[in-house]
Structures are given as C-alpha cells and as structure tokens.
Write an enzyme that holds these catalytic residues in place. Structure first.
Site, PDB file in Angstrom:
ATOM      1  N   ASN A 451       0.821  -1.206   0.000  1.00 21.91           N
ATOM      2  CA  ASN A 451       0.000   0.000   0.000  1.00 21.91           C
ATOM      3  C   ASN A 451       0.861   1.265   0.000  1.00 21.91           C
ATOM      4  O   ASN A 451       0.752   2.122   0.875  1.00 21.91           O
ATOM      5  CB  ASN A 451      -0.961   0.006   1.198  1.00 21.91           C
ATOM      6  CG  ASN A 451      -2.241  -0.750   0.918  1.00 21.91           C
ATOM      7  OD1 ASN A 451      -2.316  -1.507  -0.043  1.00 21.91           O
ATOM      8  ND2 ASN A 451      -3.250  -0.565   1.755  1.00 21.91           N
ATOM      9  N   LEU A 452       1.701   1.377  -1.015  1.00 24.49           N
ATOM     10  CA  LEU A 452       2.622   2.499  -1.116  1.00 24.49           C
ATOM     11  C   LEU A 452       2.580   3.111  -2.510  1.00 24.49           C
ATOM     12  O   LEU A 452       2.425   2.403  -3.504  1.00 24.49           O
ATOM     13  CB  LEU A 452       4.057   2.056  -0.828  1.00 24.49           C
ATOM     14  CG  LEU A 452       4.359   1.502   0.566  1.00 24.49           C
ATOM     15  CD1 LEU A 452       5.754   0.895   0.593  1.00 24.49           C
ATOM     16  CD2 LEU A 452       4.218   2.588   1.621  1.00 24.49           C
ATOM     17  N   PHE A 514       3.764   1.714  -7.613  1.00 22.57           N
ATOM     18  CA  PHE A 514       2.648   1.384  -6.721  1.00 22.57           C
ATOM     19  C   PHE A 514       2.916   0.000  -6.125  1.00 22.57           C
ATOM     20  O   PHE A 514       3.197  -0.953  -6.862  1.00 22.57           O
ATOM     21  CB  PHE A 514       1.317   1.322  -7.481  1.00 22.57           C
ATOM     22  CG  PHE A 514       0.709   2.657  -7.817  1.00 22.57           C
ATOM     23  CD1 PHE A 514       1.440   3.825  -7.783  1.00 22.57           C
ATOM     24  CD2 PHE A 514      -0.626   2.726  -8.203  1.00 22.57           C
ATOM     25  CE1 PHE A 514       0.866   5.049  -8.117  1.00 22.57           C
ATOM     26  CE2 PHE A 514      -1.213   3.935  -8.528  1.00 22.57           C
ATOM     27  CZ  PHE A 514      -0.460   5.103  -8.485  1.00 22.57           C
ATOM     28  N   GLU A 515       2.839  -0.117  -4.814  1.00 21.52           N
ATOM     29  CA  GLU A 515       2.867  -1.411  -4.130  1.00 21.52           C
ATOM     30  C   GLU A 515       1.434  -1.726  -3.710  1.00 21.52           C
ATOM     31  O   GLU A 515       0.900  -1.111  -2.788  1.00 21.52           O
ATOM     32  CB  GLU A 515       3.796  -1.370  -2.915  1.00 21.52           C
ATOM     33  CG  GLU A 515       5.262  -1.138  -3.257  1.00 21.52           C
ATOM     34  CD  GLU A 515       5.922  -2.360  -3.868  1.00 21.52           C
ATOM     35  OE1 GLU A 515       5.262  -3.418  -3.889  1.00 21.52           O
ATOM     36  OE2 GLU A 515       7.071  -2.255  -4.313  1.00 21.52           O
ATOM     37  N   ILE A 516       0.806  -2.667  -4.400  1.00 19.67           N
ATOM     38  CA  ILE A 516      -0.627  -2.910  -4.288  1.00 19.67           C
ATOM     39  C   ILE A 516      -0.948  -3.873  -3.153  1.00 19.67           C
ATOM     40  O   ILE A 516      -0.356  -4.935  -3.068  1.00 19.67           O
ATOM     41  CB  ILE A 516      -1.172  -3.474  -5.621  1.00 19.67           C
ATOM     42  CG1 ILE A 516      -0.912  -2.506  -6.771  1.00 19.67           C
ATOM     43  CG2 ILE A 516      -2.655  -3.794  -5.514  1.00 19.67           C
ATOM     44  CD1 ILE A 516      -1.143  -3.111  -8.146  1.00 19.67           C
TER      45      ILE A 516
END
Length: 815
Positions: A451-452, A514-516
């Site tokens: 989340n990043l 994006f870190e999903i």
C-alpha cells in the site's frame, strides 16, 4: 510426482519427424486457440497427437517457416479430458508453450492461425525428462512452515544490514520496520543470529497461500462478472494476457495497437503490450506518452491484472465516458502488463506448494538468467532446475539508475540480485527502449505489496530532485485515491537499479511505483484486484476511487501541458523533426560481495524521439531538456542559525528491563525543547546516546508533546543509538530510554553522553542547463534544419520555421 519439486536431468526426446513439423491452415480465424480442442475439420487450425515419453516437461514451440511472418498460436491439451496443459498466444509465430506431463500421457498439440499471411508454421516439440528434487507436494512429506515477521529497522543502516542477510524482504514497511518472509528454519536462524528484533505478523504463510487459492476458486465459481472493466473474476495466465491484448487491438483497430517489444526473454518468449490513442498508428503525433507496466517480479500477479484492466478502462471509457474520451484523445497510452514474461509464466503455472522453499516456483521473483549462478546450477530450464527459483536476476534492480549500490543483491541467489551489469537483462532493455525513443512524460510501474506510492529517489543520500514538491504533490494526489502512503522510495529502504530511478533522473518523465495491497504477493483476487482497482472495501481506497482513480489522475497529469514541456513551430507536411540527447551517468560505487566498493560505471544513454509533421503549425509534448540528475537537488535556505546542542541528563537509577515497549511503559523520560523561527531554523535534529558494551541494548524513542512517537532508534548489537527527525516543528519533546537488555542486570551498563544536536537546512543546489538537439529532415531524409532547444517543465518553446530557417532563428533566440 510433484511438479514444483522437479529438476532437469538432461534428456531431450524429439517428438516427431521433420515432415510432421509443418502445420498448415489456408485461412486465419481470430479465436482463442487455448479455449478448447477444435474439430479436425475446423478451419484456421492444425493438430498433432503425441504421447509423452517422460515424466517431466513438454515444450511446444512455433517458429515462422520460409521467412513468412504471421500470427500463429499454440496450445497443448490432455487428450482424455480436453483440459489445457500449456499455451502461448503472442503476436507473432514465435511461441513457447511449456508445462508438466506424465509418461504415457496422450496429448493434442493444436496450432491456430490467428492472423497474417503465413499459411504454414514450424512446430517443434521436446519432452524433457526430470528427476525429483526438493519436496514434492504429492508425497505427503511435511514441509517447513513459512511465516511473515516484522523486523524492527528504525535506521537506514538497519535496513541495509537486513537486506544483506539474503532473506526475502518484502515491500511492506515503513520508517521503523519491514516485513520479511521466513521460508524455513534456516531463515529463522539467520534472522535470530543477526540480533534484529522482530515480531510475527503471519505465523503460517503457507496456510494463508492455500486459503487464498481456495477463496479464488469460490469467487470465480459464484461471480459471473466482477466490477472490473473486463468483468474478470480470476488471475489470468500468460497466454490469456497475450490473447486479450491482441483482441483489444483487433476489435478497436483505430484506437488500440498491439505490439511486440524488441527483446525476447532469456527463454525466447515475446513480450507484448498495447498502445491506446486516437489515430493509434501515428506514434509520432507529438502527444504526451503515459506508460503503465506490471510484473517485473514474477509472483506479483495483481500488478499485471491492474495494468490490463487499465487498458480495458481506457477502451471502454473512450466509448462511454466523455471525460476519459477527452483524456485519451490528448495522450498516448502504452500498457505492458507483464515485463518479466518468463518468470510470470513459471510462477503462474507452478504447482502451488505454498512453502516458499527454493523449489516453490509459484513464489519465483526474478527472471530466468542462469549464467550468473554457479556452473553446477546452470543446467536445466527455468521451470525446473537445480538452482530452483533462486536462479535469475531481479529486473527491478537492473536499470542503470544508481545501479550497484545499496538495496540490491550482489550474489546470484539473492532475491534482489542486480545482474552482471546495468541493463544486462532483456526485460530492462525493453523498457529502456520505450522510454528512450518516446517522450514518456508519465510512468507507473506496478508491484505488490505494501500500500505504497513510491517516488524517486531510491537512496536517501542522493537527495530529492529539485522539483520534489511537484513530484510529491502528484504522488500525494494519487495516494489520496488508493489510500496508500505516499513516500520517497528510500522511505521503505534503500534500493538501486529500479525503474523510475533511471527513467525519471534520465528523462524527467514522472515515474512512480505502486505497491498494491497489504495481504501478500498474490492474495485473494476479489480483494487484491477487484477491490483495490475499483476502490471498495476492504481496500484502503474504499470510497476514494481506488487505483482506477489514481491511474486517471496520472493520465490527467500527462494531458496537462503545465506538467511537461511543449515545442511549437511550423514544418512542411511529411517533414520529420527529431529530438536527440546523448549523455553519460555514473552508477553508484559498485558494492562487491566482500562489502568493498569499486568505482562507478559510466552508462551512456541516448534519447531520440520524433515528430511527423502534418503541415503547418505543430505542438509537440516533450520532457524538460535538462534531466533531473543534473538540474539540482531540493533544499531550503536557512532563515536563521541552528539551535545549540542540548545535553540529556540521565535520571538516577536504571529502569527494569523491558522488551515490550510501548505495551509496557517502564522507561526513562528526558524532556527537551525544540525552538523555531525567528530565533533558530532547524533542518534536523539528531538525538544520540552511548553505553559501554554492545551486548547491552538500550532503545531510544522520541515523542512530541502529544505523546506520539516521531522517530526512534532501536538497534541491536551496538553500544549507541541515534534518532533523527528532519524539519522538526518547534515544541516540547522527550527522549524515552528503554532498557531492553542488560548483560549483567546486577551491574547495569547505564547509558551516558545523551545529547540533541541540531543542523541547518541544506540549501538547494542548481546544476547546468541541458539542451536537446532538434533536427528536421525533408521527405527524402535530407537534413534541412538544426537547432538547440532548452525547455523547462511547463514551458512552451517556439522553434519557429525550424525546417527552413533554423540557423537564423537559432541566432535570433540567443540574442
């Protein structure tokens, strides 16, 4: 025999005579070759029936015949059940379908002519005998438990030391800790012996992986169509991505063009993408280019799902949503769902072991490079080899940006192995070519998990770019949609050789990672894909728009002339303008396996982009001419002196040992004051303490007046702690000293020399201006104009009649 526990043993068995290897179809039929076994009388297809001679692998390859190019696909089916065994559906006639088979298994190999003039294609089928290696899941032998732990890494030096342990460090972390996958008892011992403090997040990751797979089966069975633009309900296979991309292009030929990237993978697979724009074939129309890509890391399946759904979003939106239609009309969009096609195919097709061991190929991260590994581990195909999933290079540590420095593995088995040299891998060369030949003003590369929203730089010592406020604002805006944390990449931990740390610093095109999701590398599809993309619970972006809205924000930025530069002028119809720039950039000092460094490597980049004139006035969206690497670094001019150093007085006595702070509040509290303008201007403060023995462990936490921890230092194996806070607000603070462990509690090793040191802000630095070389050639390729072009972000530069009056116009502009 457990497929994920197999390794190549070196036997190749040809399947058919040369006469059987020519397949024919008199007409092309656009259909999914992998959907089912077709009737022998079906047009546009040809088949061969085979019997596997081994327990091992089948490799079915197609190749063009007699130089005739076309688009043929291949699929392998189990004859008895009709179930798909393997398939490949890339855009040309170069296909590789590979999977596991059993000796005596009857198979149907089916080739389908999807498009193009080639009526024949060459089929090659090999059976590769394998021997068991590792722990096959079908034997009933218990496997070791994998788990996720959170390791305390309050300082950058802690993160760098953690990365050096060779463990599977995830992208889920923050300023004070990072989650790590421990695959087995050996990993657990490594972490314990390191002295790091850690806590368990998921005690049985293997069980979670099995539960997620079960959830996916239930979801796909009960939901006919999801809320995604495609309606998809399950993770795709590589051949499905390939087929859907070319179907998007076939059905929307004026809007979508499917293309093959220049460099095949190590195993020979084509890498495919799509370009979406009005008048899509005219790639030199001067519009800004927005790139979205996924799966540098093979096991990160949601990354490719979000990328392909974005392609569907643009196509559907162009037809139904006026706002999206307008954005698509003003931009060009390139989508490459799977950068690492070899690795993804292996991960997606592997037997789900869930033990995160060397032979758990579902958890493969890297590509299929073998020649960096020890000679005895180079044999065998990537899907089954004696090195297991450890073999290969991490493509997202292989770009030239600060390559060779902290945050990348230096040995072949590291999950973050950087490779033998910058751009040594075909995957990174493919992306380099797109970015170098197009004016890519915006780029998102998708990963899991954490989340990043990450922005450059990947290393804190590089310092933020001069335009940090602009880059941060865009990252923050996208994070407001998906609910992620917007931070510089180094805020997670130092990384070098990553995508946007090359693309942004070299071209000036905005780049983000994006870190999903926070649940894992490819957790339940309903959550990691459907919820995260559409912005519904349980995603952090629930009610905010999710990644769909974040992608639209990025597209809006690409369409905004204020976010890049613009060339205007006039040129005759059919003339071609070209912007060129060549430069060298040093890598990091190259870290060696023994911890020493060698001098940086200088990497030459060449940027070449073109505009084809339609006659008369033109407008060409470009990146700024001065690349951020040389433009300067962000900072702040001091408005006063820094505050004087304060001494921290050690209270009498020593508090009891406490390994559970803040749950257990036992500690010492030492207050101090941070002053502000107009008296002082503090760019940072550093709180430090010392003691005698490195076997003693004190932890340091800094709290503000509200009692919130604002920074901390909780290392192990040292005799000091240092906690840093940048740009600290004025106010009352306190240093909290926690007695974590004493060598001899009867004779405590108390802390001493406590102090708070203040530093001034670092002023901004400014570098030289760079120019593009602009040339103009006429319809027969003769050079008719040349000029230097300087352009800042948001600036419109008029180059006049560069094709007919360039020399005089250039002199006039310089007066």
């Amino acid at each position: 025999m457990g497929a994920a526990g197999l390794a190549i043993f070196g036997i190749t068995v040809p399947s058919a005579t040369a006469a059987d290897n020519v397949l024919r179809a008199d007409q092309a039929v656009a259909r999914a070759c992998h959907a089912s076994v077709l009737s022998r009388r079906a047009s546009g297809a040809d088949q061969r029936e085979l019997t596997s001679t081994v327990d091992g692998l089948i490799q079915a390859r197609l190749a063009p015949r007699d130089g005739a190019e076309g688009d043929w696909d291949v699929a392998v089916f189990d004859k008895a059940t009709g179930k798909i065994v393997a398939a490949s559906s890339a855009l040309r006639s170069r296909e590789l379908a590979e999977s596991f088979v059993k000796k005596g298994q009857q198979l149907v190999v089916q080739a389908c002519r999807y498009a193009g003039p080639a009526r024949t294609v060459t089929l090659g089928v090999d059976f590769l005998a394998l021997t068991p290696q590792g722990t096959p899941t079908t034997t009933g032998t218990p496997v070791q438990r994998a788990e996720v732990v959170r390791v305390q890494t309050p300082e950058r030096k802690d993160k760098n030391r953690l990365l050096g342990l060779g463990l599977d460090v995830t992208e889920k972390g923050d300023a004070t800790g990072v989650e790590v996958v421990l695959a087995d008892d050996a990993d657990r011992k490594t972490l314990r012996d390191s002295g790091f403090q850690f806590s368990t997040v998921n005690p049985d990751l293997s069980r979670t992986a099995r539960e997620d797979a079960a959830k996916d089966r239930v979801y796909a069975a009960k939901v006919q169509a999801s809320a995604l633009p495609s309606g998809r309900t399950s993770y795709r296979h590589l051949y499905e991505y390939e087929y859907e991309l070319k179907e998007l292009a076939r059905r929307n030929s004026k809007l979508v063009k499917a293309f093959t990237l220049s460099n095949p993978t190590v195993e020979g697979r084509d890498v495919v993408g799509v370009e979406i724009a009005t008048d899509v074939d005219n790639i030199a129309d001067g519009k800004p280019v927005n790139v979205t890509m996924g799966v540098h890391h093979a096991r990160e399946w949601p990354a490719s799902e979000h990328a392909i759904e974005w392609a569907y979003e643009l196509v559907n939106g162009y037809q139904k949503d006026p706002a999206i239609k307008s954005l698509v009309g003003r931009t060009r969009n390139i989508v490459v769902p799977i950068v690492n096609a070899d690795g993804f195919s292996i991960s997606r097709e592997a037997e789900p072991k869930g033990d995160f061991s060397r032979f758990d190929y579902e958890m493969k991260r890297k590509n299929c490079r073998a020649d960096d590994s020890p000679p005895n581990l180079r044999s065998g195909v990537c899907k089954a080899n004696p090195g297991g999933r450890d073999r290969g290079t991490d493509p997202n540590r292989n770009y030239a940006g600060f390559w060779g420095g902290a945050g990348a593995g230096v040995t072949w088995s590291s999950e973050t192995f950087r490779g033998s040299a910058p751009f040594s891998e075909p995957e990174t060369r493919n992306i380099r070519e797109i970015v170098s030949k197009r004016q890519v003003t915006n780029l998102i590369t998708l990963h899991t998990y954490g989340n990043l929203v990450l922005r450059p730089p990947g290393v804190a010592d590089v310092r933020a770019p001069l335009e940090e406020p602009v880059v941060k604002a865009l990252g923050d805006k996208m994070a407001s949609r998906n609910g992620y944390d917007s931070i510089p990449s180094w805020g997670l931990y130092d990384t070098t050789g990553t995508t946007e740390d090359w693309s942004y610093w070299a071209t000036g095109g905005f780049g983000f990672t994006f870190e999903i999701n926070t649940a894992g590398f490819h957790p339940a599809y309903e959550n990691a894909v459907v919820a995260e993309y559409t912005g519904v619970a349980p995603a952090a972006g629930a009610g905010k728009g999710g990644n769909r809205a974040a992608f639209l924000d990025m597209l809006s930025n690409a369409a905004d002339p204020a976010a890049h530069s613009t060339l205007i002028g006039s040129a005759p119809r059919g003339y071609q303008l070209k912007l060129h720039k060549t430069f060298q950039t040093p890598t990091s000092p190259v870290v060696q396996p023994d911890g020493t460094t060698k001098p940086p490597i200088y990497v030459t980049d060449k940027l070449d982009s073109t505009y084809s004139s339609t006659g008369g006035r033109f407008a060409w969206s470009i990146n700024p001419s001065t690349r951020p690497y040389v433009a300067g670094r962000y900072g702040r001019e001091p408005q006063g002196p820094p505050q004087a150093t304060q001494t921290l007085a050690n209270p009498p006595g020593v508090p009891a040992e406490n390994t559970n702070f803040p749950g257990n509040p036992v500690s010492e509290r030492i207050p101090f004051t941070v002053k502000g303008l107009p008296e002082v201007d503090n760019g940072r403060f550093d709180v430090s303490v010392q003691w005698t023995s490195p076997n003693t462990d004190w932890d340091l936490y800094i709290v503000n007046s509200a009692g919130e921890v604002v920074t901390q230092s909780a290392s192990g194996g040292t005799n000091s702690e240092r906690a840093t806070l940048l740009d600290p607000p004025a106010g009352e603070y306190a240093a909290i000293m926690v007695n974590y462990d004493q060598v001899d509690p009867a004779n405590p090793d108390d802390w001493a020399n406590g102090k708070v040191e203040f530093s001034s802000p670092i002023p901004p630095t400014y570098g030289p201006k760079e120019a593009y070389t602009l040339t103009c050639t006429d319809r027969i390729g003769r050079l008719v104009g040349i000029a230097d072009v300087y352009a800042d972000r948001g600036q419109t530069v008029d180059v006049g009649e560069v094709c007919t009056n360039s020399a005089r116009a250039n002199k006039q502009r310089r007066r």
